[in-house]
Design a protein around this motif. Structure first.
Motif, PDB file in Angstrom:
ATOM      1  N   LEU A   1       3.160   9.381 -10.769  1.00  0.00           N
ATOM      2  CA  LEU A   1       2.632   8.025 -10.849  1.00  0.00           C
ATOM      3  C   LEU A   1       1.142   7.990 -10.526  1.00  0.00           C
ATOM      4  CD1 LEU A   1       3.223   4.961 -11.198  1.00  0.00           C
ATOM      5  CD2 LEU A   1       3.571   4.901  -8.730  1.00  0.00           C
ATOM      6  N   VAL A   2       0.742   8.637  -9.445  1.00  0.00           N
ATOM      7  CA  VAL A   2      -0.668   8.634  -9.035  1.00  0.00           C
ATOM      8  C   VAL A   2      -1.527   9.345 -10.073  1.00  0.00           C
ATOM      9  CG1 VAL A   2      -2.288   9.521  -7.318  1.00  0.00           C
ATOM     10  CG2 VAL A   2      -0.198   8.390  -6.583  1.00  0.00           C
ATOM     11  N   SER A   3      -1.093  10.507 -10.516  1.00  0.00           N
ATOM     12  CA  SER A   3      -1.873  11.277 -11.473  1.00  0.00           C
ATOM     13  C   SER A   3      -2.039  10.524 -12.792  1.00  0.00           C
ATOM     14  CB  SER A   3      -1.222  12.631 -11.709  1.00  0.00           C
ATOM     15  OG  SER A   3      -2.006  13.408 -12.563  1.00  0.00           O
ATOM     16  N   SER A   4      -0.967   9.957 -13.321  1.00  0.00           N
ATOM     17  CA  SER A   4      -1.051   9.252 -14.600  1.00  0.00           C
ATOM     18  C   SER A   4      -1.839   7.953 -14.482  1.00  0.00           C
ATOM     19  CB  SER A   4       0.343   8.981 -15.161  1.00  0.00           C
ATOM     20  OG  SER A   4       1.019   8.060 -14.324  1.00  0.00           O
ATOM     21  N   HIS A   5      -1.681   7.225 -13.373  1.00  0.00           N
ATOM     22  CA  HIS A   5      -2.405   5.969 -13.207  1.00  0.00           C
ATOM     23  C   HIS A   5      -3.907   6.215 -13.030  1.00  0.00           C
ATOM     24  CE1 HIS A   5      -2.130   1.659 -12.792  1.00  0.00           C
ATOM     25  NE2 HIS A   5      -3.023   1.719 -11.821  1.00  0.00           N
ATOM     26  N   LEU A   6      -4.278   7.227 -12.242  1.00  0.00           N
ATOM     27  CA  LEU A   6      -5.696   7.541 -12.082  1.00  0.00           C
ATOM     28  C   LEU A   6      -6.286   8.049 -13.391  1.00  0.00           C
ATOM     29  CD1 LEU A   6      -5.957   9.159  -8.549  1.00  0.00           C
ATOM     30  CD2 LEU A   6      -6.653   6.876  -9.258  1.00  0.00           C
ATOM     31  N   SER A   7      -5.481   8.775 -14.158  1.00  0.00           N
ATOM     32  CA  SER A   7      -5.940   9.244 -15.462  1.00  0.00           C
ATOM     33  C   SER A   7      -6.208   8.060 -16.388  1.00  0.00           C
ATOM     34  CB  SER A   7      -4.893  10.171 -16.069  1.00  0.00           C
ATOM     35  OG  SER A   7      -5.257  10.544 -17.354  1.00  0.00           O
ATOM     36  N   LYS A   8      -5.321   7.063 -16.336  1.00  0.00           N
ATOM     37  CA  LYS A   8      -5.478   5.879 -17.184  1.00  0.00           C
ATOM     38  C   LYS A   8      -6.639   5.000 -16.715  1.00  0.00           C
ATOM     39  CE  LYS A   8      -2.648   2.443 -16.801  1.00  0.00           C
ATOM     40  NZ  LYS A   8      -1.446   1.627 -16.772  1.00  0.00           N
ATOM     41  N   VAL A   9      -6.774   4.780 -15.404  1.00  0.00           N
ATOM     42  CA  VAL A   9      -7.787   3.866 -14.875  1.00  0.00           C
ATOM     43  C   VAL A   9      -9.177   4.486 -14.894  1.00  0.00           C
ATOM     44  CG1 VAL A   9      -8.552   2.687 -12.785  1.00  0.00           C
ATOM     45  CG2 VAL A   9      -6.173   2.559 -13.467  1.00  0.00           C
ATOM     46  N   LEU A  10      -9.296   5.747 -14.451  1.00  0.00           N
ATOM     47  CA  LEU A  10     -10.609   6.377 -14.323  1.00  0.00           C
ATOM     48  C   LEU A  10     -11.000   7.215 -15.536  1.00  0.00           C
ATOM     49  CD1 LEU A  10     -10.464   7.505 -10.590  1.00  0.00           C
ATOM     50  CD2 LEU A  10     -11.584   5.490 -11.540  1.00  0.00           C
ATOM     51  N   GLY A  11     -10.039   7.543 -16.375  1.00  0.00           N
ATOM     52  CA  GLY A  11     -10.355   8.309 -17.572  1.00  0.00           C
ATOM     53  C   GLY A  11     -10.455   9.802 -17.348  1.00  0.00           C
ATOM     54  N   TYR A  12     -10.018  10.293 -16.195  1.00  0.00           N
ATOM     55  CA  TYR A  12     -10.024  11.727 -15.939  1.00  0.00           C
ATOM     56  C   TYR A  12      -8.757  12.343 -16.508  1.00  0.00           C
ATOM     57  CZ  TYR A  12     -13.781  10.947 -12.591  1.00  0.00           C
ATOM     58  OH  TYR A  12     -14.958  10.601 -12.013  1.00  0.00           O
ATOM     59  N   GLY A  13      -8.769  13.663 -16.620  1.00  0.00           N
ATOM     60  CA  GLY A  13      -7.563  14.374 -17.025  1.00  0.00           C
ATOM     61  C   GLY A  13      -6.556  14.344 -15.878  1.00  0.00           C
ATOM     62  N   GLN A  14      -5.838  15.386 -15.712  1.00  0.00           N
ATOM     63  CA  GLN A  14      -4.866  15.464 -14.626  1.00  0.00           C
ATOM     64  C   GLN A  14      -5.581  15.557 -13.282  1.00  0.00           C
ATOM     65  OE1 GLN A  14      -2.027  14.304 -16.083  1.00  0.00           O
ATOM     66  NE2 GLN A  14      -1.028  15.633 -14.628  1.00  0.00           N
ATOM     67  N   VAL A  15      -5.300  14.607 -12.398  1.00  0.00           N
ATOM     68  CA  VAL A  15      -5.846  14.613 -11.043  1.00  0.00           C
ATOM     69  C   VAL A  15      -4.824  15.316 -10.154  1.00  0.00           C
ATOM     70  CG1 VAL A  15      -6.559  13.182  -9.100  1.00  0.00           C
ATOM     71  CG2 VAL A  15      -7.107  12.478 -11.429  1.00  0.00           C
ATOM     72  N   PRO A  16      -5.236  16.395  -9.455  1.00  0.00           N
ATOM     73  CA  PRO A  16      -4.277  17.087  -8.594  1.00  0.00           C
ATOM     74  C   PRO A  16      -3.838  16.210  -7.418  1.00  0.00           C
ATOM     75  CG  PRO A  16      -6.449  18.096  -8.440  1.00  0.00           C
ATOM     76  CD  PRO A  16      -6.538  17.030  -9.458  1.00  0.00           C
ATOM     77  N   VAL A  17      -2.527  16.155  -7.193  1.00  0.00           N
ATOM     78  CA  VAL A  17      -1.954  15.343  -6.118  1.00  0.00           C
ATOM     79  C   VAL A  17      -1.112  16.256  -5.247  1.00  0.00           C
ATOM     80  CG1 VAL A  17      -0.486  13.383  -5.535  1.00  0.00           C
ATOM     81  CG2 VAL A  17      -1.911  13.300  -7.580  1.00  0.00           C
ATOM     82  N   GLU A  18      -1.429  16.290  -3.959  1.00  0.00           N
ATOM     83  CA  GLU A  18      -0.655  17.076  -2.992  1.00  0.00           C
ATOM     84  C   GLU A  18       0.180  16.106  -2.173  1.00  0.00           C
ATOM     85  OE1 GLU A  18      -1.541  19.251   1.198  1.00  0.00           O
ATOM     86  OE2 GLU A  18      -2.989  19.595  -0.405  1.00  0.00           O
ATOM     87  N   VAL A  19       1.498  16.296  -2.176  1.00  0.00           N
ATOM     88  CA  VAL A  19       2.407  15.401  -1.473  1.00  0.00           C
ATOM     89  C   VAL A  19       3.026  16.141  -0.298  1.00  0.00           C
ATOM     90  CG1 VAL A  19       4.464  13.964  -1.660  1.00  0.00           C
ATOM     91  CG2 VAL A  19       2.915  14.161  -3.602  1.00  0.00           C
ATOM     92  N   THR A  20       2.948  15.518   0.871  1.00  0.00           N
ATOM     93  CA  THR A  20       3.585  16.048   2.076  1.00  0.00           C
ATOM     94  C   THR A  20       4.522  14.973   2.620  1.00  0.00           C
ATOM     95  OG1 THR A  20       1.590  17.296   2.598  1.00  0.00           O
ATOM     96  CG2 THR A  20       3.172  16.996   4.379  1.00  0.00           C
ATOM     97  N   ILE A  21       5.738  15.360   2.913  1.00  0.00           N
ATOM     98  CA  ILE A  21       6.670  14.421   3.521  1.00  0.00           C
ATOM     99  C   ILE A  21       6.526  14.577   5.033  1.00  0.00           C
ATOM    100  CG2 ILE A  21       9.072  13.707   3.729  1.00  0.00           C
ATOM    101  CD1 ILE A  21       7.874  13.352   0.907  1.00  0.00           C
ATOM    102  N   ALA A  22       5.951  13.569   5.670  1.00  0.00           N
ATOM    103  CA  ALA A  22       5.671  13.629   7.103  1.00  0.00           C
ATOM    104  C   ALA A  22       6.909  13.319   7.945  1.00  0.00           C
ATOM    105  CB  ALA A  22       4.548  12.661   7.470  1.00  0.00           C
ATOM    106  N   ASP A  23       7.790  12.452   7.412  1.00  0.00           N
ATOM    107  CA  ASP A  23       8.967  12.072   8.196  1.00  0.00           C
ATOM    108  C   ASP A  23      10.016  11.504   7.255  1.00  0.00           C
ATOM    109  OD1 ASP A  23      10.593  11.654  10.375  1.00  0.00           O
ATOM    110  OD2 ASP A  23       9.526   9.875  11.093  1.00  0.00           O
ATOM    111  N   ILE A  24      11.277  11.665   7.659  1.00  0.00           N
ATOM    112  CA  ILE A  24      12.399  11.041   6.964  1.00  0.00           C
ATOM    113  C   ILE A  24      13.063  10.150   7.997  1.00  0.00           C
ATOM    114  CG2 ILE A  24      14.575  11.420   5.767  1.00  0.00           C
ATOM    115  CD1 ILE A  24      13.492  14.175   4.943  1.00  0.00           C
TER     116      ILE A  24
END
Length: 189
Positions: free
Chosen positions: A154-177
């Protein structure tokens, strides 16, 4: 250049200014010759003078090597602008604006209870000018892999659509469940 190297440069510059003023005073005969020759002979006979000369030599060599080293630019996460190219020219977008956009996007994903977002501006050629780091707190009812993949996509595709960049690298860490219910009143910082 780091703070320690800046301090070395400051001290070295002050030392050079004082030394230059001393040489000018001797050349213009402001200080009598018998006085500075006597002080010079005394200083040359001291071990502290040799130790000081070694320290000045080491600092000089350090600053010289620092000037020739190739320093890779670091990713910046505050106060920078990301340049977006449009038909009218380049437009600067603040990293805080991108951070706020990503924060809103991620908090709307089902199962995400809380999110901490960091957006970095990368200044290396050939790489994406942005990178995003997410630290998520999710509910127990969610699949970790599904939530992280959904957030990343979601973040990568939305930033690509809004800012016009290609794939924006997204690092996801699950801090807590957690099993706490989602709090929809988020504090805006």
């Amino acid at each position: 250049m780091g703070i320690i190297n800046r301090f070395f440069l400051f001290v070295f510059t002050v030392f050079m200014v004082v030394l230059s003023l001393g040489v000018l005073a001797v050349c213009l005969q402001i200080v009598p010759e018998h006085y500075w020759l006597n002080e010079l002979r005394f200083a040359l006979g001291r071990t502290e003078t040799m130790a000081g000369a070694v320290v000045v030599l080491l600092v000089s060599l350090h600053l010289l090597l620092l000037s020739f080293s190739r320093h890779t630019p670091k990713a910046v996460s505050r106060g920078e602008l990301v340049m977006v190219k449009s038909q009218a020219g380049e437009v600067g977008v603040a990293l805080d604006a991108v951070r706020g956009l990503v924060d809103k996007l991620v908090r709307d994903i089902r199962g995400v209870r809380d999110a901490k977002v960091k957006v970095f501006s990368v200044k290396k050629e050939g790489e994406s000018p942005l990178s995003v780091s997410l630290s998520l707190i999710i509910g127990q009812e969610c699949n970790v892999a599904d939530v992280s993949a959904a957030a990343s996509e979601l973040v990568s595709s939305h930033l690509s659509k809004v800012l016009g960049y290609g794939q924006v690298p997204v690092e996801v860490t699950i801090a807590d469940i957690t099993n706490a219910s989602p709090d929809r009143k988020h504090r805006v910082v």
